[in-house]
Scaffold this motif. Structure first.
Motif, PDB file in Angstrom:
ATOM      1  N   GLU A  86       0.831  -1.209   0.000  1.00  0.00           N
ATOM      2  CA  GLU A  86       0.000   0.000   0.000  1.00  0.00           C
ATOM      3  C   GLU A  86       0.866   1.260   0.000  1.00  0.00           C
ATOM      4  O   GLU A  86       1.896   1.311   0.678  1.00  0.00           O
ATOM      5  CB  GLU A  86      -0.892   0.027   1.259  1.00  0.00           C
ATOM      6  CG  GLU A  86      -1.750  -1.210   1.426  1.00  0.00           C
ATOM      7  CD  GLU A  86      -2.809  -1.068   2.525  1.00  0.00           C
ATOM      8  OE1 GLU A  86      -2.882  -0.007   3.162  1.00  0.00           O
ATOM      9  OE2 GLU A  86      -3.552  -2.047   2.724  1.00  0.00           O
ATOM     10  N   ASN A 131      -5.020   1.676   2.877  1.00  0.00           N
ATOM     11  CA  ASN A 131      -6.133   1.708   3.821  1.00  0.00           C
ATOM     12  C   ASN A 131      -6.006   2.805   4.858  1.00  0.00           C
ATOM     13  O   ASN A 131      -6.991   3.431   5.213  1.00  0.00           O
ATOM     14  CB  ASN A 131      -6.207   0.371   4.562  1.00  0.00           C
ATOM     15  CG  ASN A 131      -7.020  -0.641   3.800  1.00  0.00           C
ATOM     16  OD1 ASN A 131      -8.246  -0.564   3.780  1.00  0.00           O
ATOM     17  ND2 ASN A 131      -6.355  -1.571   3.142  1.00  0.00           N
ATOM     18  N   ASP A 286      -8.263  -3.082   7.084  1.00  0.00           N
ATOM     19  CA  ASP A 286      -6.975  -2.730   7.662  1.00  0.00           C
ATOM     20  C   ASP A 286      -6.504  -3.809   8.632  1.00  0.00           C
ATOM     21  O   ASP A 286      -5.538  -3.649   9.340  1.00  0.00           O
ATOM     22  CB  ASP A 286      -6.944  -1.322   8.263  1.00  0.00           C
ATOM     23  CG  ASP A 286      -8.077  -1.065   9.216  1.00  0.00           C
ATOM     24  OD1 ASP A 286      -8.949  -1.942   9.348  1.00  0.00           O
ATOM     25  OD2 ASP A 286      -8.093   0.021   9.819  1.00  0.00           O
ATOM     26  N   GLU A 287      -7.206  -4.944   8.579  1.00  0.00           N
ATOM     27  CA  GLU A 287      -6.691  -6.163   9.191  1.00  0.00           C
ATOM     28  C   GLU A 287      -6.664  -7.180   8.065  1.00  0.00           C
ATOM     29  O   GLU A 287      -7.432  -7.069   7.135  1.00  0.00           O
ATOM     30  CB  GLU A 287      -7.682  -6.696  10.224  1.00  0.00           C
ATOM     31  CG  GLU A 287      -7.619  -6.064  11.567  1.00  0.00           C
ATOM     32  CD  GLU A 287      -8.797  -6.557  12.405  1.00  0.00           C
ATOM     33  OE1 GLU A 287      -9.137  -7.747  12.309  1.00  0.00           O
ATOM     34  OE2 GLU A 287      -9.367  -5.723  13.102  1.00  0.00           O
ATOM     35  N   HIS A 336       2.940  -8.356   4.644  1.00  0.00           N
ATOM     36  CA  HIS A 336       2.301  -8.495   3.323  1.00  0.00           C
ATOM     37  C   HIS A 336       3.297  -8.877   2.220  1.00  0.00           C
ATOM     38  O   HIS A 336       2.944  -9.664   1.361  1.00  0.00           O
ATOM     39  CB  HIS A 336       1.513  -7.226   2.959  1.00  0.00           C
ATOM     40  CG  HIS A 336       0.724  -6.664   4.103  1.00  0.00           C
ATOM     41  ND1 HIS A 336       0.458  -5.337   4.263  1.00  0.00           N
ATOM     42  CD2 HIS A 336       0.172  -7.276   5.190  1.00  0.00           C
ATOM     43  CE1 HIS A 336      -0.224  -5.134   5.381  1.00  0.00           C
ATOM     44  NE2 HIS A 336      -0.406  -6.298   5.963  1.00  0.00           N
ATOM     45  N   ASN A 479       7.713   5.962  14.376  1.00  0.00           N
ATOM     46  CA  ASN A 479       7.212   6.565  13.135  1.00  0.00           C
ATOM     47  C   ASN A 479       7.424   8.074  13.103  1.00  0.00           C
ATOM     48  O   ASN A 479       7.628   8.718  14.141  1.00  0.00           O
ATOM     49  CB  ASN A 479       5.702   6.315  13.001  1.00  0.00           C
ATOM     50  CG  ASN A 479       5.370   4.887  12.607  1.00  0.00           C
ATOM     51  OD1 ASN A 479       4.243   4.442  12.695  1.00  0.00           O
ATOM     52  ND2 ASN A 479       6.362   4.147  12.141  1.00  0.00           N
ATOM     53  N   LYS A 570      -9.968   1.562  18.383  1.00  0.00           N
ATOM     54  CA  LYS A 570      -9.692   3.004  18.348  1.00  0.00           C
ATOM     55  C   LYS A 570     -10.763   3.803  19.110  1.00  0.00           C
ATOM     56  O   LYS A 570     -10.624   4.996  19.342  1.00  0.00           O
ATOM     57  CB  LYS A 570      -9.597   3.482  16.900  1.00  0.00           C
ATOM     58  CG  LYS A 570      -8.419   2.871  16.123  1.00  0.00           C
ATOM     59  CD  LYS A 570      -8.385   3.339  14.685  1.00  0.00           C
ATOM     60  CE  LYS A 570      -7.373   2.628  13.819  1.00  0.00           C
ATOM     61  NZ  LYS A 570      -5.984   3.120  13.989  1.00  0.00           N
ATOM     62  N   SER A 670       1.399   2.580  16.823  1.00  0.00           N
ATOM     63  CA  SER A 670       2.035   3.891  16.966  1.00  0.00           C
ATOM     64  C   SER A 670       1.008   5.001  16.836  1.00  0.00           C
ATOM     65  O   SER A 670       0.816   5.812  17.724  1.00  0.00           O
ATOM     66  CB  SER A 670       3.119   4.075  15.893  1.00  0.00           C
ATOM     67  OG  SER A 670       3.463   5.445  15.755  1.00  0.00           O
TER      68      SER A 670
END
Ligand code: 475
Length: 838
Positions: A86, A131, A286-287, A336, A479, A570, A670
């Protein structure tokens, strides 16, 4: 036109494709409109104008791009190959203008043509080839590598349809196909000459070669062509332009002809469609999605294309592949692309005649692995059946890697058989699977997490065994985000204010924001800062009015913003519990003195993630009630910004007073949105999770709103048998809120609508919202009190920006270069480089 004739009789005509003065830019713009788009201005659409401008800008970076590639080829320099399924690079026009330092000339040029630069910039359809955080991180890293003159190639997939566009209909998410290539993509150049072939399926056979060596070959039952599409990634005010090389799958011609010869026209076309499916669409989760063959095909396809490409590049200047790992550093962006470990082994042994030991040494030297998630269910695995039928040779290689690895384990832990099944690359606890994280760990020389806490938890938990075995492989790489997009481009008002005090060196040396600290106590600067904030809040308010038809107050209302993918961990719904709590206070006492707040949400839910979609509906339903209740008198507003993507996020970060970073501690690896907010002067309300921990350390405890359980308290409470019902029954305000949701107060037409959400909270509460509720509410009350003191709030805001310098992706990339990649900057020369004037 005479403006180009200067210096008396010495005629200088700037090249139409490189000149950057206003007149030349105008001429180039109209030339491109005519010659590339085939339009007169009178009949051109807005998109034609955008395209003409994009080509004009592209022309101006091609020299740098080609010189960069030539420099890398001629000198034996080490190149970073970033492997990522991605990339969320966002719109390119504005960014390239900034990096070329030609914004003002171009603005004037298009203005003189009767157009507005911001309108043209807004016209661009962004490539949504990711994503969320992981894809955006790859884009920030590409920007930083170019800016730091680090030779790099970003390898990935050119999805025909990126992440879906989101519309909100009656409060629900509706997914619309993302046809981003519809009007053409002026930034990419197909390089058909560098097409490669990838095999799939079939079987293997062994044989003895001419030297009587035992060999294996793979006889795939189909092949697919990979065609590279290149996008230049120009650094900020430098000559380096690296390449983002994305692969598109195409059917090999031979299939067509073969089938055509036997008259199977339908079969031929069908085969073509089948091959081209591989890069058709981005999986919008996103999983990881367990067990989808096409997903494994995507991963293998782009990794095989990329490794073959690297080998071709290498052999263009080197005699053999012995020093492959000295000239390439391949970073695996999560698991991935981790099939690359087996594919490089196959290429080295089966195609280039290497023996196992040397191939393995080269492979380990080449790869490094970044982990991005702590959610155990997100660890990728592929069932043996599926894996073996698609990649039979790779499965054999993985078995052999495993055999040798488990041999090491046996010597290391002679009396512990349980270690074997724990470490094995094959999960044999039930149905058998290949464990991709294990493959990535053994095949890489370095393994990193993406924030201090995340790396600690990897070592203690998710990858504990590997840490005990090879502690020297583990490092942390917190990050970072690129200040060019996330400050300079998104927040010109802030950029100007900062630069007026400390100059503009901070744009490439973000630590220099520190120099703002003394100004936090300067009343004039605070005033200017507050005005700037007001201005960007007003900008966002206008957009919200236009987009959602909701009027919000940028002057007195606290902008409380929660934007990211929608996910239970989240905890967007924890935020909703707070909104309802405030609403109830107003309903009980309509004259209560309350700090006005605008709650702004944005984010996509995976289309198959029922609970996440229900959370979106809940936000909108609560908004419907709160926004229209006359008792509220506009003091609370709830807004859901549809179709949150890079483009739509850019006006959001600058306008926040408060940034919501409220994941259950130990779940968010992060976060990077947290950094974008705080850099733009928002204060954070957050848990001790991911990079929040380090943000708080940097900005100071007194400038950060902390609440909630800590990671170890979460696991402790879980192991002791967490009972959400206890929190529900003992907390009156909480009980009231939950009961209102279940009773249908926010869903009068269907009172049971939110039952699944409520039940999940009351009976499981995997993410411990109820345990953190009171702490969150108390903390929000402290936020409101603090906001009443505007002057001090502004001071805290300035200090946030001033102390956030280390969260630049430039810093992160420097660390990767030193600790993992061992690569150096390579300056690119540009003889006829035309410096921006002024
Ligand atoms: C973390 N995406 C953030 C960010 O490091 C972190 C997974 C499977 C398939 C497709 N996409 C994914 C992620 O795992 C992801 O985006 N992870 C995020 O990476 C960058 O800041 O905490 O959740």
């Amino acid at each position: 036109m005479n403006d180009n004739l200067t210096n008396g009789n010495q005629i200088q005509i700037e090249d139409d494709r490189t000149g950057i003065d206003v007149q030349t830019l105008k001429r180039a713009f109209s030339d491109n409109l005519f010659y590339a788009l085939g339009k007169f201005p009178e009949i051109a659409t807005k998109n034609d104008f955008y395209m003409a401008l994009a080509y004009t800008v592209r022309d101006r970076l091609l020299r740098r791009w080609l010189n960069s590639q030539e420099t890398y080829l001629k000198q034996d320099v080490k190149i970073v190959c970033y492997f990522s399924a991605e990339y969320l690079i966002g719109p390119q026009l504005g960014k390239n203008l900034i990096n070329l330092a030609i914004v003002e000339q171009v603005r004037q040029a298009v203005e003189e043509c009767g157009l507005n630069l911001d309108d043209l910039i807004e016209q661009e359809e962004e490539p949504g080839l990711g994503n969320g955080g992981l894809g955006r991180l790859a884009a920030c890293y590409m920007d930083s590598m170019a800016t730091l003159n680090i030779p790099a190639i970003g390898y990935g997939i050119r999805y025909e349809f990126g992440i879906f566009d989101q519309e909100i209909c009656e409060g629900w998410q509706v997914e619309i196909t993302d046809k981003w290539l519809r009007y053409g993509n002026p930034w990419e150049i197909p390089r058909t000459e560098a097409t490669v072939e990838v095999g799939l399926g079939g079987y293997t056979e062994s044989f003895y070669d001419e030297n009587n060596r035992y060999r294996v070959r793979w006889l795939p039952d189909r092949t697919v062509k990979g065609v590279p599409y290149d996008t230049p990634i120009l650094g900020y005010k430098t000559n380096t332009a690296n390449t983002l090389r994305l692969w598109k799958a195409e059917a090999p011609e031979s299939f067509n002809f073969q089938a055509f010869n036997v008259g199977d026209y339908y079969g031929a076309v069908n085969e073509k469609t089948y091959s081209e499916n591989i890069t058709k669409v981005l999986y919008p989760n996103d999983e990881p999605i367990q067990g989808k063959q096409l997903r494994l095909e995507q991963q293998f396809f782009f990794v095989s294309c990329s490794l073959q490409d690297m080998i071709r590049l290498h052999l263009a200047t080197q005699e053999n592949l012995d020093n492959f790992g000295e000239l390439f550093a391949a970073q695996l962006n999560d698991t991935h692309p981790s099939i690359g470990v087996a594919e490089l082994m196959r290429l080295l042994m089966d195609v280039h005649d290497y023996e196992w030991e040397q191939a393995w040494e080269i492979t380990q030297k080449t790869f490094a692995y970044t982990n991005h998630t702590l959610l155990p269910e997100a660890l990728e695995k592929w069932s043996l059946g599926l894996f073996g039928s698609l990649l039979p040779r790779h499965l054999e290689i993985i078995y052999e890697i495993n055999r040798r690895f488990l041999h090491e384990i046996r010597t290391h832990y002679p009396n512990d058989v349980s270690k074997l099944s724990n470490f094995s690359l094959i999960d044999e606890t039930g149905e058998k699977y290949v464990r991709m994280a294990h493959l990535a760990c053994v095949g890489s020389h370095a393994i990193n997490g993406v924030a201090d806490l995340h790396t600690q938890l990897l070592k203690q938990d998710v990858l504990r065994g590997f840490y005990e075995l090879f502690p020297e492989k583990f490092t942390n790489k917190t990050n970072g985000v690129t200040p060019r997009r996330w400050i300079v481009l998104s927040n010109p008002e802030l950029t100007e204010l900062i630069t007026s005090k400390i100059g503009d060196n901070w744009i490439t040396h973000l630590e220099e924001l520190q120099q703002l600290e003394p100004f936090a106590d300067d009343p004039n600067f605070r005033n200017a800062w507050r005005q700037m904030k007001q201005q960007v809040k007003t900008r966002l308010a206008r957009r919200i009015e236009k987009r959602c038809g909701i009027t919000v107050d940028p002057n007195y209302s606290l902008f409380d913003i929660h934007v990211k993918r929608i996910h239970e961990y989240k905890r967007q719904h924890l935020n909703v519990l707070h909104i309802i709590t405030l609403y109830n206070r107003i309903k009980k006492n309509p004259n209560i003195d309350i700090v006005p707040r605008t709650f702004i949400f944005g984010g996509k839910a995976a289309p198959s993630y029922f609970m996440a979609k229900l959370i979106i509906k809940l936000i909108n339903s609560v908004g419907e009630v709160v926004n229209n209740d006359p008792d509220v008198r506009g003091r609370l507003k709830v807004v859901f910004i549809p179709d949150y993507n890079v483009t739509n996020s850019q006006p959001v970060y600058p306008a926040a007073d408060l940034s919501e970073q409220i994941s259950t501690a130990g779940k968010e690896a992060s976060g990077t949105g947290n950094m974008k907010f705080s850099l733009n002067g928002a204060l954070t309300i957050g848990t001790l999770d991911g990079a929040n921990v380090e943000i708080r350390q940097q900005v100071g405890e007194e400038n950060f709103f902390l609440f909630g359980l800590k990671a170890e308290e979460v696991s402790q409470m879980k192991s002791q048998g967490y009972n959400p019902w206890e929190f529900y029954s003992s907390n009156e305000a909480l009980r009231e809120v939950i009961d209102q949701i279940s009773s249908g107060l926010f869903s009068p037409e269907e009172s049971n609508l939110f039952k699944p959400l409520v039940d999940s909270l009351l009976y499981h509460d995997e993410y411990m919202l109820l345990a953190d509720y009171q702490s969150y509410i108390d903390c929000q009350d402290r936020v409101s009190e603090a906001f009443r003191d505007w002057d001090n709030w502004t001071r805290m805001s300035i200090l946030n920006t001033a102390r956030m310098g280390i969260f630049s992706s430039d810093r992160a990339i420097r660390e990767y270069c030193q600790d993992i990649w061992n690569v150096q900057a390579v300056p690119v020369k540009l003889e006829d480089y035309v410096q921006a004037k002024g």
